[in-house]
Design an enzyme around this catalytic site. Structure first.
Site, short mmCIF file in Angstrom:
data_model
loop_
_atom_site.label_atom_id
_atom_site.label_comp_id
_atom_site.label_asym_id
_atom_site.label_seq_id
_atom_site.Cartn_x
_atom_site.Cartn_y
_atom_site.Cartn_z
N GLY A 116 86.95 85.57 45.28
CA GLY A 116 87.58 84.29 45.55
C GLY A 116 89.04 84.49 45.91
N GLY A 118 93.09 82.27 45.94
CA GLY A 118 93.91 81.08 45.81
C GLY A 118 94.97 81.12 46.88
N ALA A 121 96.83 84.62 45.98
CA ALA A 121 96.18 85.89 45.74
C ALA A 121 94.69 85.86 46.05
CB ALA A 121 96.38 86.28 44.28
N VAL A 123 91.10 87.40 44.69
CA VAL A 123 90.58 87.94 43.43
C VAL A 123 89.41 88.88 43.69
CG1 VAL A 123 89.67 87.36 41.16
CG2 VAL A 123 91.18 85.76 42.34
N LYS A 138 93.89 90.60 40.74
CA LYS A 138 94.53 89.62 41.61
C LYS A 138 95.48 90.34 42.54
CE LYS A 138 94.16 85.12 40.44
NZ LYS A 138 94.36 83.95 39.68
N ASP A 232 101.83 75.68 38.25
CA ASP A 232 100.61 75.33 38.99
C ASP A 232 99.47 75.02 38.01
OD1 ASP A 232 99.16 74.87 41.25
OD2 ASP A 232 98.66 76.97 41.62
#
Lengths: 467, 212
Positions: A116, A118, A121, A123, A138, A232
């Protein structure tokens, strides 16, 4: 029908684009009600026959309501979905591996796959052979790595985050870099995020909401004590285990790494801004209280099943955060208790000076609420009792003062020179020191492929939602 | 009044990997397209995300080499080929796992690899992409209109109820219903074209509405 009344093509075009004075527009609207020719004309200016014919085929099957419902979901498409663009770049960073089921090596870790991403970063899921455990790595997004500031910030924030030791903050095993690209290594947490939980099993019980918020507040308090701001806080950064008893807050401070680069060339924000505080949305300096606003937004989302502010665009979300109040929780979920709504309001104050002062206070308040929930005889925290109207308050005091003064004067005149016995003030009863309920420890299982499956399921669910 | 869109359509902008907005919107639309087409060609619901991922990776790699002069219609054809071959690969890789549906998988494979069926596949592709793009555009513009206008548009055009009946239901004049539905249609068209200018045949073939 009178042909000379037909508006000219140019006029109809202006009408379609809402570019006519209102008086003229009204005339045309009335005319349209009666004139078949102009009805057809207007429609053909709007779109050709093919378009009109395509509509029922293309859009049927979804009701307009469904369409509205998925709108927020569709627009909040996170940059996480876009990691495949960087797939090759990431692959290039890895060194070859002999392990058949792995895609490459990164330091001492055998990388299983990209699970995944964000805003900041990507993952990776990897296996640590020496310690025989799976880890999550990350890695700063390669597209951001071009900026040395971004690289430095990511590394610095990662190190700072590593210094927070708290059961509700994800542990950081190490910070390192590959080809100048910093990465941090964390436990591979099995289980879903709060975002997923809200999406799948909303509504939640009030108790569950309090449990979750309380642990988030605890984790934030530990960070704030060290002078670190999360920046965040949002449901996808709150990892729940199999239960909700020991959640982990992740991505501490990493949002900062993209502060300068958050705006892409097309002017859209890289992250999801739905949970940002107004001061953050305005780009002002922030302090720990920004996290409290975001925590309030997370609570709001738990109460209502959706973020407080949604819009078609990131800019729209930011504008609404700054300017508008969210839709009242009671409209979306009447089952949420009053005091809970008040708590959300107290956290989501646009003016940070009016917010609850700190994460520990929030945690304490949430515990009191939990106690109240378990035993309604336990008092709710005073902050969550309905606020008295200050002007009303003041005038009552004034009237009371007048009465007291007047009666004192009268009493003085009547009883003088007799002495008035003065009663010593009674001490307050001691406040019950409320213990937090015992936290059942849950094991964090490092299951193979869990995150991957989870992600896939999320993708599917998103798709199903659109249907 | 809206200023005309001067930027190239989303599909063209994809060549720039750093154009996140374009990629995001592309994924919003095409994830659904790929999934639907994959299911249509025999994939299990649970396996579709693999194919979606695979296709997106192939596209992000392949698009760099894509001819800058080529038009969007050609891009869509290429996209169809990528999806088709990803589905074929998927079936080839794991026929044994789906032993019960083996015959069916073979049928699907035969169908997919058969050149004559290319046309059928392209049709499915263009049908599904058109639907998804329309839905995407509808979601995007929904917020620009009031509930009553949107209902006027939806009921008369999507549900194909008569304008008079809808005007009655909504308590609006016939003229107002025609106005709403035309204004929304215009916005919808703009938004669809913003994604892919060559989507509707009238733009590429020059076919005029009167011919129908």
């Amino acid at each position: 029908m009178n042909a000379e009344l037909h508006p000219a093509a140019e006029t109809l075009l202006q009408y379609l684009y809402e570019d006519l004075p209102s008086g003229r527009a009204e005339e045309i609207e009335t005319h349209l009600g009666e004139c078949r020719i102009c009805q057809n004309h207007l429609e053909s200016i709007a779109a050709g026959q093919d378009w009109w014919q395509a509509l029922s085929g293309c859009l049927s099957g979804s009701t307009p309501e469904q369409d509205i419902a998925v709108a927020s979901e569709a627009t909040s498409a996170s940059p996480g979905e876009l990691w495949f663009v960087e797939h090759q770049q990431i692959q290039n960073l890895l060194s070859p591996t002999d392990a058949p089921s792995k895609i490459g090596r990164l330091g001492v870790y055998e990388v299983v796959g990209i699970v995944g991403a964000g805003a900041t970063a990507v993952v990776l899921k990897a296996f640590d052979g020496a310690l025989n455990r799976f880890v999550a790595i990350k890695l700063l997004r390669p597209t951001l790595a071009a900026s040395p500031i971004s690289r430095k910030r990511f590394a610095r924030e990662a190190r700072a985050a590593a210094s927070i030791v708290h059961e509700n903050v994800i542990e950081i095993y190490g910070v390192s870099e590959v080809d100048g690209l910093p990465y941090l290594v964390m436990p591979y947490v099995r289980g879903e995020s709060l975002a997923k939980r809200i999406e799948q099993s909303w509504p939640m019980s009030t108790e569950a909401m309090l449990h979750i918020a309380c642990q988030v507040a605890d984790g934030l308090a530990a960070a704030h004590d060290k002078g670190l701001i999360h920046r965040d806080v949002k449901p996808s950064n709150i990892l729940l285990g199999d239960g909700i008893e020991r959640l982990k807050l992740t991505d501490f401070g990493l949002a900062r790494a993209v502060d300068d680069l958050g705006l892409t060339r097309s002017g859209t924000l890289a992250g999801t801004p739905e949970y940002m505080s107004p001061e953050q949305a305005r780009g002002e300096t922030i302090d720990h209280r920004t996290d409290l606003f975001s925590l309030g937004s997370v609570l709001y989302a738990m109460c209502t099943g959706r973020p407080p502010y949604t819009s078609d665009s990131c800019y729209g979300v930011l504008r609404r955060i700054v300017e508008e109040s969210p839709r009242p929780i009671s409209e979306l979920n009447p089952d949420v208790p009053n005091w809970m709504r008040l708590l959300v309001t107290r956290l989501m104050e646009k003016d940070r000076d009016r917010r609850m002062a700190g994460a520990s206070l929030v945690a304490k308040t949430l515990r009191q609420c939990l106690n109240h929930l378990h035993d309604p005889h336990q008092c709710l925290p005073p902050e969550l009792l309905p606020r008295r109207n200050p002007t009303w308050h003041r005038s009552v005091i004034a009237i009371l003062l007048v009465i007291v003064t007047v009666s004192a004067v009268i009493a003085g005149m009547v009883m003088w020179p007799a002495t008035i016995p003065v009663q010593p003030p009674r001490p307050h009863p001691p406040t019950v020191d409320t213990e937090s309920p015992p936290v059942v420890s849950a094991e964090w299982d490092d299951g193979v492929g869990q995150i991957l499956n989870e992600l896939d399921r999320q993708l599917n669910d998103l798709d199903l939602g659109i249907e | 009044m809206n200023t005309p869109e001067t930027r190239p359509s989303i599909l063209i902008r994809l060549r720039d990997h750093s154009d996140r907005e374009a990629w995001q919107q592309f994924v919003q639309v095409y994830r659904g397209v790929i999934r639907r087409v994959a299911i249509r060609y025999g994939l299990q619901e649970a396996d579709t995300s693999d194919v979606v991922q695979e296709v997106l990776i192939r596209i992000s790699k392949g698009i760099v080499g894509f001819d800058h002069d080529s038009n969007q219609a050609r891009f869509r054809t290429w996209l169809g080929q990528v999806i088709r071959s990803a589905i074929i690969d998927h079936h080839r890789r794991r026929p044994r796992e789906q032993a019960s549906g083996l015959t069916k998988v073979h049928e699907q494979l035969a169908q997919l690899t058969d050149k004559d069926d290319q046309q059928a596949f392209d049709q499915v592709m263009s049908h599904e992409s058109r639907n998804e793009i329309f839905r995407w555009a509808a979601r995007r513009i929904r917020g620009e209109f009031t509930e009553s206008s949107w209902m006027a548009f939806w009921k008369t055009s999507v549900e194909q109820q008569s304008v008079d009946a809808v005007a009655d239901q909504l308590g609006r004049s016939v003229g107002a219903v025609y106005t709403s539905r035309s204004r929304i249609m215009r916005r919808l068209r703009e938004e669809v074209q913003r994604f892919d200018e060559s989507l509707m045949p009238e733009d590429s073939s020059g076919e005029s509405p009167d011919e129908r």
